[in-house]
Design a protein around this motif. Structure first.
Motif, mmCIF file in Angstrom:
data_model
loop_
_atom_site.group_PDB
_atom_site.id
_atom_site.type_symbol
_atom_site.label_atom_id
_atom_site.label_comp_id
_atom_site.label_asym_id
_atom_site.label_seq_id
_atom_site.Cartn_x
_atom_site.Cartn_y
_atom_site.Cartn_z
ATOM 1 N N TYR A 271 36.828 43.314 32.783
ATOM 2 C CA TYR A 271 37.841 42.148 32.661
ATOM 3 C C TYR A 271 39.590 42.139 32.768
ATOM 4 O O TYR A 271 39.543 42.520 31.975
ATOM 5 N N LEU A 272 39.672 41.794 33.942
ATOM 6 C CA LEU A 272 41.105 41.317 33.548
ATOM 7 C C LEU A 272 41.285 40.153 34.304
ATOM 8 O O LEU A 272 40.950 39.286 34.870
ATOM 9 N N LYS A 288 39.585 34.878 35.252
ATOM 10 C CA LYS A 288 39.588 35.930 34.179
ATOM 11 C C LYS A 288 38.773 36.513 35.698
ATOM 12 O O LYS A 288 38.012 35.597 36.390
ATOM 13 N N PHE A 336 50.048 42.381 27.556
ATOM 14 C CA PHE A 336 48.553 43.170 28.150
ATOM 15 C C PHE A 336 49.190 42.954 29.364
ATOM 16 O O PHE A 336 47.849 42.847 30.586
ATOM 17 N N CYS A 337 50.578 42.540 30.064
ATOM 18 C CA CYS A 337 50.562 42.579 31.224
ATOM 19 C C CYS A 337 51.068 43.682 32.329
ATOM 20 O O CYS A 337 51.574 43.976 31.598
ATOM 21 N N GLN A 353 46.033 40.583 33.486
ATOM 22 C CA GLN A 353 46.670 40.460 31.967
ATOM 23 C C GLN A 353 45.342 41.145 31.551
ATOM 24 O O GLN A 353 43.995 40.906 31.638
ATOM 25 N N ALA A 354 45.216 42.380 30.840
ATOM 26 C CA ALA A 354 44.187 42.604 30.245
ATOM 27 C C ALA A 354 43.760 42.113 28.595
ATOM 28 O O ALA A 354 44.213 41.071 28.218
ATOM 29 N N GLU A 359 42.964 48.059 25.843
ATOM 30 C CA GLU A 359 43.037 48.616 27.661
ATOM 31 C C GLU A 359 43.917 48.284 28.656
ATOM 32 O O GLU A 359 43.824 49.188 29.855
ATOM 33 N N ARG A 360 45.174 47.540 28.301
ATOM 34 C CA ARG A 360 46.089 47.658 30.006
ATOM 35 C C ARG A 360 46.515 49.405 29.442
ATOM 36 O O ARG A 360 46.445 50.180 30.927
ATOM 37 N N GLN A 362 44.730 52.034 28.911
ATOM 38 C CA GLN A 362 43.324 52.306 29.561
ATOM 39 C C GLN A 362 43.550 52.066 31.586
ATOM 40 O O GLN A 362 43.369 52.848 32.398
ATOM 41 N N TRP A 363 44.255 51.152 31.457
ATOM 42 C CA TRP A 363 43.937 50.571 33.249
ATOM 43 C C TRP A 363 45.342 51.256 33.881
ATOM 44 O O TRP A 363 44.954 51.581 34.631
#
Length: 761
Positions: A271-272, A288, A336-337, A353-354, A359-360, A362-363
């Motif tokens: 999810y982002l 979302k 986290f953007c 935005q993570a 998680e950011r 990782q993306w």
């Protein structure tokens, strides 16, 4: 196809499809609850009014006939089929009893009503309470995430850190609750099969005693009753084994969820929040989305999904990634953007935005951003740790010593192999047996130091400690296939063939063990270890999948069936060679056939895959002339019968013209009913993207044309290709200049067809 298994790892992704599967399980339980409620009401009517007995029986019989158990996975065992059919059998008995119009026994309350009410209250009621908690926590979790992500990045670090900790704690609590709820959902689906049918069985048994002329009916029912009791007991035994495996897997995932992520076709998914800009003065909003990214094709899918509105799924978008850039907090009032720019949409940039900084990162790694510090989302199977046990001479010595001791001292012991020994003693014995220095000193046949249950547990522990199961990872899926369908004879033939594909040492040890288990089952009147009971014990010991998932655990019951077949047919399987006149058995494939690859200027590959339908039979004929094309020109093959996919990549002179269905030996020309048996895909070749002249122009008279029928659906990705559904009939079919493709006409339009998607007529 029954209900899809709910994977524990999906609790952490919480994807839209996971929510769909959860809702399917919930709907099935609600249907069961309503049905049991109605059944209880009908039973009370039988007791309350003698005058309405006949009408109540008809209603009761009608309810039973229409209800059908759902199952988890893609197939049922024979016992489950019998349990499923039992309700229809009960309905038939009721119709016969209605003619006699006798009074229903008062014992119906004790034998039927109370057990069903107890099951409905204690089991189904418990699931309802779990659902309320789950829905409440879902609302709370995502509300808190929304609120948390709206915090300004300019707040004090201490305040932000405290908020982060609070959100993380809440998310962990949500995951815990989700794991428990998923486990409970699947447990009740399996439990209802026997906890519901057993009261019905008791009800019928009691009812017969109150009929003056019911003696003959009771005699007819008795044989079926005994078989059904065996079916129920077998299902119960398999349920107990499956439940323990599921709970073990759940605990493993709970302890370290990152190490048990399922293999996925996506490089990254999750999810982002995506910023949706609006014209002034409305500003922007954050929505979302569930996002999926394939690195090889640089393909990005985003689908809006809102958990709190009952799982509302929006319209998705697809674009190809050009670049990804990390956003600093001084340029945006959110943490986290990062920005992504679409290659196929010039000037279009999306801000995402993570859920967290981790998680950011990782993306960013998956998308090729600048801060690629963490490993990507690529998922791999976690290998099992290898034990010290080996399939060597020492292993055969251990096996023979244990078997000899069991057959000498304890062949008639009740619960042999089911009763386990003390763990410390088992480990000590196994250590001594596996030590070259002490192995010969261990006297299992005459020593009273070692109990029989310790010896049997040590034998099972040795087999489970092998680096690879005795029946191998490679053939695991192939052994499961015949256990799921086909006649008893075809199952034996298939397993007979597969056993002889095992490595020689594996086959030799399996032969020794199965011969012993056959001897154990021959003493089942004394030791109570029937073939079915031995299957429950040794199914997970001799067979196990390489990847631990709920879906794999649901196949435990079919592993048990394979072991039962080995025991019941030991002499044939191990003392004779497979019949060379029978075709090879159907093997398990990971995916349905793929369209032939095409080279083009566009990035990516064909993403649409044909939907595999279990037991879809393709009637391919064995044409005597179909021995492969002698030269590069393959047009004449159209006149030979069979499927083009059979000759797509190889053409040996001795090749067979079509796949033959193993599970129906009476029809050797019938192919496999399992669409997972995939024809080979053509090799990649270079060819033009434009439609060849032979497609656009009228075909020359000298070419031989055929009709063809689609056996898989296909969606065109080029203007030169045809889209079609299963069963579509093509006219004027011929080979194409593009390798792996045919040319044909459908509904007046001529275009290219993947040759392994069709069958020639």
């Amino acid at each position: 196809m029954g209900l899809q298994p709910l994977e524990f790892s999906d609790c952490y992704l919480d994807s839209p499809w996971f929510r769909e599967r959860v809702r399917a399980h919930e709907a099935e339980l609600e249907r069961t609850n309503k049905f049991i409620k109605e059944l209880i009401k009908d039973g009370k009517n039988l007791i309350a009014a003698t005058k309405s007995l006949s009408a109540a029986q008809r209603k009761f019989a009608h309810s039973l006939r229409d209800f059908k158990f759902e199952f988890i996975g893609d197939a049922e065992t024979d016992d489950e089929r019998c349990i499923d059919a039992s309700l229809r059998e009960f309905s038939n008995f009721l119709k016969n009893l209605e003619e006699q119009r006798e009074i229903m026994a008062l014992s119906v309350t004790e034998t039927l009503i109370k057990p069903l009410e107890k099951f409905r209250k204690e089991q189904l009621g418990a699931v309802k309470e779990e659902k309320k908690k789950f829905d409440k926590e879902t609302e709370k979790n995502y509300s808190l995430i929304d609120k948390h992500l709206n915090l300004s990045a300019k707040k004090k670090d201490s305040h932000l850190q405290e908020a982060d900790i609070q959100v993380e704690q809440n998310r962990q609590h949500f995951y815990e609750l989700s794991l428990e709820y998923v486990c409970k959902l699947q447990e009740i689906q399996e439990r209802k099969k026997f906890e519901f049918v057993e009261p019905m069985l008791s009800f019928f048994q009691g009812m017969f005693t109150f009929y003056h002329q019911g003696h003959e009916l009771a005699k007819d029912f008795n044989h079926y009753k005994m078989e059904l009791q065996i079916n129920i007991q077998n299902t119960r035994n398999r349920f107990e084994g499956t439940r323990s495996e599921v709970e073990e897997l759940m605990n493993k995932i709970r302890q370290n969820p990152k190490d048990h992520k399922r293999a996925s076709q996506f490089t990254a998914e999750g999810y982002l929040y995506v910023q949706e800009k609006r014209p002034p003065p409305f500003g922007s909003s954050w929505v979302k989305h569930y996002c999926m990214y394939r690195k090889a094709a640089k393909k990005f899918n985003i689908i809006p999904f809102e958990h709190r509105s009952g799982g509302k799924l929006g319209d998705g978008e697809v674009f190809f990634l050009k670049e990804c850039t990390r956003r600093h907090t001084d340029s945006i009032d959110r943490r986290f953007c990062f920005d992504v720019e679409a290659a196929d949409r010039p000037g279009v940039s999306l801000t995402m935005q993570a859920f967290s900084e981790e998680e950011r990162k990782q993306w960013l790694e998956a998308l090729g951003g600048k801060e690629a510090l963490f490993p990507s989302f690529n998922r791999a199977i976690i290998p099992r740790p290898e034990g010290s046990a080996q399939l060597d001479r020492m292993g055969f010595t251990i096996l023979r010593k244990c078997i000899s001791a069991v057959e000498t001292r304890g062949i008639n012991d009740q619960g042999l192999y089911r009763v386990v020994g003390v763990s410390s003693k088992v480990q000590r014995l196994l250590s001594m047996l596996m030590d070259v220095k002490t192995c010969n000193e261990v006297d299992l046949e005459n020593s009273i130091d070692w109990e029989v249950k310790t010896i049997t547990s040590a034998l099972k522990q040795y087999l489970r400690s092998l680096p690879e199961p005795l029946m191998t990872y490679e053939l695991h899926g192939d052994f499961i296939v015949p256990a799921k369908s086909g006649s008893p004879e075809s199952r034996v033939n298939a397993i007979h063939f597969l056993v002889h594909k095992l490595p020689e040492k594996n086959k030799e040890m399996l032969d020794i063990l199965v011969k012993h288990l056959t001897n154990v089952s021959n003493h089942s009147k004394q030791n109570l270890m029937t073939v079915a009971n031995l299957g429950v014990v040794f199914g997970p010991t001799l067979m196990r999948p390489q990847e631990e998932t709920v879906a794999a655990i649901m196949d435990l019951k079919f592993q048990n069936i394979v072991v039962e077949i080995l025991i019941e047919n030991h002499e044939k399987i191990f003392r004779t060679l497979p019949d060379a006149t029978l075709p090879e058995p159907v093997t398990l494939s990971a995916s349905p056939p793929n369209a032939p690859p095409r080279q083009s200027k566009r990035q990516g590959q064909r993403t649409k895959r044909p939907v595999a339908v279990y037991n879809l039979c393709l009637e391919l004929e064995d044409a005597p002339a179909a021995h492969g094309p002698p030269g590069p020109d393959r047009n004449h093959l159209l006149a030979d019968g069979g499927t083009f996919g059979d000759w797509a990549s190889t053409a040996p002179s001795h090749a067979r013209s079509s796949t033959v269905q193993w599970l129906n030996p009476q029809s050797p020309a019938t192919p496999s009913c399992n669409p997972a048996v995939t024809p080979p895909s053509p090799k990649l070749s270079s060819f033009p993207l434009s439609l060849p002249a032979t497609v656009a122009d009228k075909p020359p008279e000298s070419v031989i044309y055929r009709k063809a029928r689609a056996v898989y659906p296909c969606e065109a990705e080029h203007s030169s290709e045809l889209s079609f559904e299963i069963g579509a009939i093509f006219e004027n079919v011929q080979t194409s200049k593009e390798p792996g493709w045919l040319e044909g006409t459908l509904n007046g339009k001529r275009g290219l067809i993947p040759q392994n998607y069709v069958k020639l007529l």
